[in-house]
Scaffold this active site. Structure first.
Site, PDB file in Angstrom:
ATOM      1  N   ALA A 146       0.831  -1.203   0.000  1.00 54.34           N
ATOM      2  CA  ALA A 146       0.000   0.000   0.000  1.00 54.34           C
ATOM      3  C   ALA A 146       0.868   1.256   0.000  1.00 54.34           C
ATOM      4  O   ALA A 146       0.554   2.253   0.627  1.00 54.34           O
ATOM      5  CB  ALA A 146      -0.946  -0.007   1.189  1.00 54.34           C
ATOM      6  N   TYR A 181       2.958   4.072  -2.673  1.00 53.13           N
ATOM      7  CA  TYR A 181       2.417   4.939  -3.723  1.00 53.13           C
ATOM      8  C   TYR A 181       1.812   4.127  -4.866  1.00 53.13           C
ATOM      9  O   TYR A 181       0.691   4.392  -5.305  1.00 53.13           O
ATOM     10  CB  TYR A 181       3.508   5.853  -4.283  1.00 53.13           C
ATOM     11  CG  TYR A 181       3.966   6.897  -3.310  1.00 53.13           C
ATOM     12  CD1 TYR A 181       3.130   7.933  -2.944  1.00 53.13           C
ATOM     13  CD2 TYR A 181       5.242   6.851  -2.757  1.00 53.13           C
ATOM     14  CE1 TYR A 181       3.550   8.912  -2.050  1.00 53.13           C
ATOM     15  CE2 TYR A 181       5.663   7.823  -1.869  1.00 53.13           C
ATOM     16  CZ  TYR A 181       4.826   8.846  -1.514  1.00 53.13           C
ATOM     17  OH  TYR A 181       5.239   9.802  -0.627  1.00 53.13           O
ATOM     18  N   ASN A 196      -1.101  -5.418   2.965  1.00 49.44           N
ATOM     19  CA  ASN A 196      -0.033  -4.517   3.432  1.00 49.44           C
ATOM     20  C   ASN A 196       0.407  -4.932   4.825  1.00 49.44           C
ATOM     21  O   ASN A 196      -0.400  -5.368   5.644  1.00 49.44           O
ATOM     22  CB  ASN A 196      -0.520  -3.051   3.442  1.00 49.44           C
ATOM     23  CG  ASN A 196       0.642  -2.070   3.485  1.00 49.44           C
ATOM     24  OD1 ASN A 196       1.574  -2.187   2.694  1.00 49.44           O
ATOM     25  ND2 ASN A 196       0.589  -1.120   4.402  1.00 49.44           N
ATOM     26  N   VAL A 206       4.038 -10.166   3.218  1.00 46.08           N
ATOM     27  CA  VAL A 206       4.244 -11.084   2.097  1.00 46.08           C
ATOM     28  C   VAL A 206       5.538 -11.857   2.328  1.00 46.08           C
ATOM     29  O   VAL A 206       6.577 -11.268   2.645  1.00 46.08           O
ATOM     30  CB  VAL A 206       4.326 -10.309   0.760  1.00 46.08           C
ATOM     31  CG1 VAL A 206       4.562 -11.274  -0.396  1.00 46.08           C
ATOM     32  CG2 VAL A 206       3.061  -9.494   0.546  1.00 46.08           C
ATOM     33  N   GLU A 215      17.860  16.289   0.873  1.00 45.57           N
ATOM     34  CA  GLU A 215      16.644  16.662   1.608  1.00 45.57           C
ATOM     35  C   GLU A 215      16.810  16.387   3.095  1.00 45.57           C
ATOM     36  O   GLU A 215      16.336  17.152   3.937  1.00 45.57           O
ATOM     37  CB  GLU A 215      15.435  15.896   1.049  1.00 45.57           C
ATOM     38  CG  GLU A 215      15.048  16.354  -0.354  1.00 45.57           C
ATOM     39  CD  GLU A 215      13.578  16.102  -0.689  1.00 45.57           C
ATOM     40  OE1 GLU A 215      13.088  15.007  -0.357  1.00 45.57           O
ATOM     41  OE2 GLU A 215      12.943  17.002  -1.270  1.00 45.57           O
ATOM     42  N   ASP A 230       8.803   1.007  -7.173  1.00 43.24           N
ATOM     43  CA  ASP A 230      10.254   0.834  -7.120  1.00 43.24           C
ATOM     44  C   ASP A 230      10.724  -0.561  -7.509  1.00 43.24           C
ATOM     45  O   ASP A 230      11.915  -0.771  -7.728  1.00 43.24           O
ATOM     46  CB  ASP A 230      10.759   1.168  -5.703  1.00 43.24           C
ATOM     47  CG  ASP A 230      10.480   2.621  -5.346  1.00 43.24           C
ATOM     48  OD1 ASP A 230      10.109   3.393  -6.240  1.00 43.24           O
ATOM     49  OD2 ASP A 230      10.639   2.967  -4.159  1.00 43.24           O
ATOM     50  N   ALA A 244       8.194   8.665  -6.454  1.00 47.39           N
ATOM     51  CA  ALA A 244       6.776   8.588  -6.098  1.00 47.39           C
ATOM     52  C   ALA A 244       5.915   9.014  -7.279  1.00 47.39           C
ATOM     53  O   ALA A 244       4.857   8.438  -7.547  1.00 47.39           O
ATOM     54  CB  ALA A 244       6.501   9.489  -4.898  1.00 47.39           C
ATOM     55  N   GLN A 245       6.362  10.031  -7.992  1.00 44.62           N
ATOM     56  CA  GLN A 245       5.621  10.554  -9.130  1.00 44.62           C
ATOM     57  C   GLN A 245       5.340   9.443 -10.143  1.00 44.62           C
ATOM     58  O   GLN A 245       4.205   9.270 -10.596  1.00 44.62           O
ATOM     59  CB  GLN A 245       6.457  11.681  -9.766  1.00 44.62           C
ATOM     60  CG  GLN A 245       5.783  12.401 -10.894  1.00 44.62           C
ATOM     61  CD  GLN A 245       6.656  13.566 -11.427  1.00 44.62           C
ATOM     62  OE1 GLN A 245       6.123  14.537 -11.913  1.00 44.62           O
ATOM     63  NE2 GLN A 245       7.972  13.456 -11.316  1.00 44.62           N
ATOM     64  N   LYS A 266       7.198  22.691  -3.737  1.00 46.59           N
ATOM     65  CA  LYS A 266       7.397  21.394  -3.086  1.00 46.59           C
ATOM     66  C   LYS A 266       6.154  21.015  -2.277  1.00 46.59           C
ATOM     67  O   LYS A 266       5.711  19.870  -2.300  1.00 46.59           O
ATOM     68  CB  LYS A 266       8.617  21.460  -2.168  1.00 46.59           C
ATOM     69  CG  LYS A 266       8.926  20.159  -1.423  1.00 46.59           C
ATOM     70  CD  LYS A 266       9.592  19.157  -2.326  1.00 46.59           C
ATOM     71  CE  LYS A 266       9.887  17.839  -1.613  1.00 46.59           C
ATOM     72  NZ  LYS A 266      10.501  16.873  -2.526  1.00 46.59           N
TER      73      LYS A 266
END
Lengths: 404, 404
Positions: free
Chosen positions: A11, A13, A37, A81, A170, A300, A317-318, A378
């Site tokens: 669960a 992105y 999840n 999992v 970041e 990913d 994430a995008q 941002k």
């Protein structure tokens, strides 16, 4: 007629966007949808550097899965999992098993230490809510320890961040904002604290526009961050790290080392026998695993080549969220046996890299942004992600509105 | 004419009350008053169990020394006392030396482990702001660690408090209130957490009225505290503690062990060569060290026998503060060479032992109190101490008004 079973693993992105879109497209009578999840919450992975630094509470960066899904349409199973058996169309969970007709693997990333000695044992990594708040608490604890010792050990106040890529930058941006708070909280002189960012590549933020990189580095240095660029971490030890630049080897004593320089896809990808590169599967244009018409891989754990650069798209994430939308469309086509599957094409709106809550750099719609306008953007990006996941209600609850 | 130099060592209850009263009694022309303290703040020692448990922020329990003293009358030196040379009338500080005509030693208490093996190395003690917030951060850290491990170690969630005396009971009371918050913060099932209070004596709160003790133990057990009474800690190890009851030896694995069963006077008392019992000096009725007309000792470094019980008065804030008043009076008499010194007689108004913010037990003016009325009285006691130190302004700033 037996309803097809759709199982979504993860669960994050990719998984949440697949599920949220799927429950809109399909009626209850059309398919059995199950979301699996480990936790009962979804979290904003791209906010975890703030949780780690202690500038954002972890509850602000997570939301119960049941608030995002329509539980009358989607069955939620909280479990871990263990394995995926594609030949038998089965998923093995820690406490049960699931059969599927269609599977979505969205199991996310893990830290990749590239075999650097001692990193796994002695460095923290930002993997999830648990590991992020552990970093926050670790830093608090070593700072609290400092004034309890007769012989003061300044290394308690040294924080090393491995990697000056997106996550590393970041993170040091948040840490730079956090340090003055930590000093006040634990009665520590600011000048004793070091935040050191180590990067093996010849520049910070490789791939970013050099003008933006220079801005970022200058701003962070002004806030007290030290950069060691072109410097490789050779080893992490109980005392800190050993780095090398050219032939110069140096030991940096540090009670806190955070590895933020590499991610890979879930180790379950390898375990399940998918052909992969570091846990990432090169999917077809419809986002399916090679040779498996009923198994989608998003986020990913998936790998797609950007035809313009001939290199893989970065695991962002995008892209994961956009893949979720395409995946949901394609699943609906397959379940119904009608319509046309879509090929996935990322719609890259840009990238904004935060330098702390009040500063950022980025390229959005091809335009370079600095400082407060980038920082504003941002927050818009973060709030838009919330909107796509959970609508306006989620934005109101967890959104970032500290614009100025 | 040379003004007499008065030096007060320590800004705890005894030292601050001496100074605050002295600056009211003496004019600037009458004496040079110097207050020496390690930190630039005074703290409420009797509130440190709350800081340790994380139920009260440490800033709520401390106040800058300069807010309490009149800096036009009192010279404040922030430094650590290294030694006292009574024959030379000198005090050695880490960074300087001071000469005195009159000295007040108010150096407070330290933890006393009675030689129990491993306690110094493996147990925390509530000694001051630094050590109290270290306990808070340690508990946060081990709780944060729990969910990061594949094989869950329940001992991370076990907190052992050594001692069911006043401090031990007040500490477990706060911990009982804190545990549900910790569980929420770190996603931990409540039933995995243990708070264990170990006491060697045959009862909790030895010396307290048995009816009150029973109330306290029952209430705390209802909140989930486990008591091991008549059980001695034999050893503290890296893994936890080893206890013995009769001939039964048991190991309790615990990531957090807090020793709250013994205090003694400052080790500087021994170093300076005062005749003492565990760092406490048997003072004369005017609060002076034996054979030294110009050296007063107040607070936890002083020892006075209660003629009714023929045992020493306990080292409490109440007595330390009252000693400060008497000491200031006697100093003023000596400085002026006129008036009559007072003999110290404690005015014991009673004792209230907190069981968490909403519950307490106590005997006040000879009356037994339970529950919310005792809890109310506890806050009155705490606020009154603030009033004596810093007036109504300090009560408004740091007082406890969460009465219900």
């Amino acid at each position: 007629m037996r309803k097809p079973k759709v199982v979504v693993l993860g669960a994050g992105y990719g998984g949440i966007m697949t599920t949220v879109n799927l429950q809109k497209k399909l009626g209850v009578s059309e398919a059995d949808i199950t979301l699996v999840n480990k936790n009962d919450y979804h979290y904003e992975t791209t906010w975890l550097h703030e949780v780690s630094a202690g500038t954002l509470h972890h509850d602000r960066s997570r939301v119960p899965v049941k608030n995002l899904i329509n539980t009358s349409k989607v069955n939620f199973v909280q479990d871990t999992v263990v394995d995926v058996k594609t030949e038998e169309k089965r998923v093995i969970l820690e406490n049960s098993e699931l059969e599927y007709d269609y599977l979505v693997v969205a199991l996310g990333y893990e830290s990749e230490t590239f075999g650097i000695k001692g990193l796994k044992e002695h460095a923290f990594s930002i993997a999830n809510i648990n590991s992020a708040r552990l970093i926050r608490e670790h830093i608090d604890y070593v700072f609290a320890t400092y004034n309890n010792e007769v012989e003061k050990r300044d290394e308690l106040l040294t924080i090393v961040v491995g990697g000056a890529g997106f996550t590393g930058i970041e993170l040091v941006g948040e840490l730079a904002n956090r340090v003055p708070q930590l000093c006040k909280e634990f009665d520590i002189p600011r000048e004793k604290v070091r935040v050191i960012c180590v990067e093996a590549a010849p520049t910070a933020l490789p791939g970013f526009d050099p003008e933006l990189v220079e801005y970022a580095v200058t701003q962070l240095e002004r806030k007290g961050v030290e950069f060691k660029i072109g410097t490789a971490i050779k080893e992490a030890t109980e005392e800190g790290i050993i780095v090398a630049k050219d032939d110069q080897v140096e030991e940096i004593k540090a009670a806190t080392v955070i590895w933020a320089a590499g991610v890979r896809g879930s180790y379950l990808i390898e375990k399940a026998g998918f052909e992969n590169m570091r846990g990432r599967v090169k999917v077809d244009p419809q986002l399916r695993a090679p040779g498996l018409d009923n198994v989608f891989i998003v986020g990913d754990c998936s790998l797609m080549i950007n035809p313009e650069t001939e290199r893989p798209y970065p695991p962002t994430a995008q892209i994961a969220m956009q893949q979720g939308e395409t995946c949901a469309h394609n699943l609906a086509v397959l379940v119904r046996g009608q319509g046309e599957m879509q090929e996935f094409k990322p719609d890259l709106k840009g990238t904004v890299c935060s330098l702390g809550h009040d500063d950022a750099i980025g390229v959005v719609f091809g335009r370079k942004l600095f400082g407060s306008s980038a920082s504003f953007m941002k927050k818009v990006v973060d709030n838009r992600a919330l909107y796509l996941q959970g609508g306006a209600g989620l934005v109101m609850k967890k959104g970032k509105f500290n614009f100025f």
